[in-house]
Design a protein around this motif. Structure first.
Motif, short mmCIF file in Angstrom:
data_model
loop_
_atom_site.label_atom_id
_atom_site.label_comp_id
_atom_site.label_asym_id
_atom_site.label_seq_id
_atom_site.Cartn_x
_atom_site.Cartn_y
_atom_site.Cartn_z
N MET A 1 18.70 5.38 47.43
CA MET A 1 20.06 5.36 46.93
C MET A 1 20.83 4.26 47.64
O MET A 1 20.60 3.98 48.81
CB MET A 1 20.75 6.69 47.21
N ASN A 2 21.77 3.72 46.93
CA ASN A 2 22.52 2.63 47.54
C ASN A 2 23.66 3.17 48.40
O ASN A 2 24.01 4.34 48.37
CB ASN A 2 23.01 1.65 46.46
N LYS A 3 24.24 2.24 49.13
CA LYS A 3 25.28 2.58 50.09
C LYS A 3 26.53 3.15 49.41
O LYS A 3 27.15 4.08 49.91
CB LYS A 3 25.63 1.32 50.89
N ALA A 4 26.90 2.61 48.26
CA ALA A 4 28.09 3.07 47.54
C ALA A 4 27.95 4.53 47.11
O ALA A 4 28.91 5.30 47.17
CB ALA A 4 28.35 2.18 46.33
N LEU A 5 26.75 4.89 46.67
CA LEU A 5 26.53 6.28 46.25
C LEU A 5 26.64 7.24 47.43
O LEU A 5 27.19 8.34 47.31
CB LEU A 5 25.16 6.41 45.57
N ARG A 6 26.15 6.83 48.58
CA ARG A 6 26.25 7.68 49.77
C ARG A 6 27.71 7.86 50.17
O ARG A 6 28.13 8.96 50.53
CB ARG A 6 25.45 7.09 50.93
N TYR A 7 28.49 6.78 50.11
CA TYR A 7 29.92 6.90 50.42
C TYR A 7 30.63 7.81 49.42
O TYR A 7 31.46 8.63 49.80
CB TYR A 7 30.60 5.53 50.45
N ALA A 8 30.29 7.68 48.16
CA ALA A 8 30.89 8.53 47.13
C ALA A 8 30.55 10.00 47.39
O ALA A 8 31.41 10.89 47.27
CB ALA A 8 30.43 8.12 45.74
N LEU A 9 29.30 10.26 47.76
CA LEU A 9 28.88 11.62 48.07
C LEU A 9 29.64 12.16 49.29
O LEU A 9 30.08 13.31 49.29
CB LEU A 9 27.37 11.67 48.32
N ALA A 10 29.81 11.33 50.29
CA ALA A 10 30.55 11.75 51.48
C ALA A 10 32.00 12.07 51.13
O ALA A 10 32.57 13.06 51.62
CB ALA A 10 30.49 10.67 52.55
N VAL A 11 32.62 11.27 50.27
CA VAL A 11 34.00 11.52 49.86
C VAL A 11 34.09 12.82 49.07
O VAL A 11 35.01 13.62 49.27
CB VAL A 11 34.55 10.32 49.04
N VAL A 12 33.14 13.06 48.19
CA VAL A 12 33.14 14.30 47.40
C VAL A 12 33.00 15.51 48.31
O VAL A 12 33.70 16.51 48.16
CB VAL A 12 32.02 14.27 46.33
N LEU A 13 32.10 15.44 49.28
CA LEU A 13 31.91 16.57 50.20
C LEU A 13 33.15 16.78 51.08
O LEU A 13 33.54 17.92 51.35
CB LEU A 13 30.67 16.36 51.06
N ALA A 14 33.78 15.71 51.53
CA ALA A 14 35.00 15.84 52.32
C ALA A 14 36.12 16.46 51.47
O ALA A 14 36.87 17.32 51.94
CB ALA A 14 35.43 14.48 52.85
N GLY A 15 36.21 16.04 50.22
CA GLY A 15 37.21 16.62 49.32
C GLY A 15 36.97 18.09 49.10
O GLY A 15 37.91 18.89 49.04
N LEU A 16 35.70 18.48 48.96
CA LEU A 16 35.35 19.89 48.79
C LEU A 16 35.79 20.69 50.03
O LEU A 16 36.34 21.78 49.91
CB LEU A 16 33.85 20.05 48.56
N GLY A 17 35.55 20.13 51.20
CA GLY A 17 35.97 20.81 52.43
C GLY A 17 37.48 20.97 52.50
O GLY A 17 37.99 22.03 52.87
N LEU A 18 38.22 19.92 52.14
CA LEU A 18 39.68 20.02 52.14
C LEU A 18 40.16 21.03 51.11
O LEU A 18 41.11 21.78 51.35
CB LEU A 18 40.29 18.64 51.87
N LEU A 19 39.52 21.04 49.95
CA LEU A 19 39.89 21.99 48.90
C LEU A 19 39.68 23.43 49.37
O LEU A 19 40.52 24.29 49.14
CB LEU A 19 39.08 21.71 47.64
N LEU A 20 38.57 23.68 50.03
CA LEU A 20 38.30 25.03 50.53
C LEU A 20 39.32 25.44 51.59
O LEU A 20 39.78 26.57 51.63
CB LEU A 20 36.88 25.12 51.09
N GLY A 21 39.67 24.49 52.47
CA GLY A 21 40.67 24.78 53.49
C GLY A 21 42.04 25.07 52.88
O GLY A 21 42.73 26.00 53.29
N ALA A 22 42.42 24.30 51.88
CA ALA A 22 43.71 24.52 51.22
C ALA A 22 43.71 25.85 50.47
O ALA A 22 44.70 26.58 50.47
CB ALA A 22 44.01 23.38 50.26
N GLN A 23 42.57 26.19 49.85
CA GLN A 23 42.47 27.45 49.14
C GLN A 23 42.62 28.62 50.11
O GLN A 23 43.29 29.59 49.82
CB GLN A 23 41.11 27.53 48.41
N GLN A 24 42.04 28.51 51.27
CA GLN A 24 42.14 29.57 52.26
C GLN A 24 43.57 29.71 52.76
O GLN A 24 44.07 30.82 52.96
CB GLN A 24 41.19 29.32 53.44
#
Length: 185
Positions: A1-24
């Motif tokens: 996988m290329n570097k851009a896809l890894r960064y996109a995946l990292a951003v998606v996972l960070a967003g998921l973490g923030l979303l879960l924290g806000a939901q809590q």
């Protein structure tokens, strides 16, 4: 996988973490509230609003009214709206002072959730008798233990969601690493 896809995946996972924290955080602010009503020793009444779930202060706007009735039912006072007190963010006082005398005070809240509490209050220029029993060392220790127990509990749903997100992140990581190492044909 290329570097851009890894960064996109990292951003998606960070967003998921923030979303879960806000939901809590939002879940903690939902639910029933608890009102504690007490006389101030003079002619005012203090109302403390906390969330029943964890005892944290209600920081949302509280819509509530106070009604008082004499023990024999011959005199009434209110309903008067409660206003935020300058001493704290979850402390409220009635917009008018109680007349002198003995009163059964009832506070009814409608927002952020419905709640009701009552107590007996002696109103006057000089406090004759404390309206609450003194706080002993045993009661303070009991409150501390109860606060510790409620703070240490994590909802099972939150643990499951976080665990699932971590497992998904690990699987995606290994898939990405494995796909980089796969031989090109």
């Amino acid at each position: 996988m290329n570097k851009a896809l890894r960064y996109a995946l990292a951003v998606v996972l960070a967003g998921l973490g923030l979303l879960l924290g806000a939901q809590q955080a939002m879940a903690a602010a939902d639910g029933p509230i608890k009102l504690e009503v007490a006389g101030d020793g003079g002619r005012n009444v203090n109302v403390l609003a906390t969330w029943k779930k964890d005892g944290s202060p209600v920081t949302e706007v509280l819509t509530a009214t106070l009604f008082a009735e004499s023990p024999d039912g011959s005199r009434t006072f209110g309903p008067v709206p409660l206003m935020s007190a300058p001493e704290g963010q979850n402390l409220y006082n009635p917009s008018e002072l109680l007349p002198d005398g003995e009163w059964k005070v009832t506070v009814k809240a409608t927002k952020p959730s419905k709640a009701q509490a009552s107590t007996k209050v002696t109103s006057g220029e000089v406090a004759n008798v404390p309206t609450t029993e003194p706080l002993t060392t045993a009661k303070m220790a009991e409150r501390a233990v109860a606060a510790e127990e409620s703070a240490s509990e994590l909802p099972l749903l939150q643990i499951g969601i976080i665990g699932g997100a971590v497992i998904a992140a690990v699987v995606v990581f290994f898939v990405l690493v494995r796909s980089r190492r796969a031989p090109v044909r």
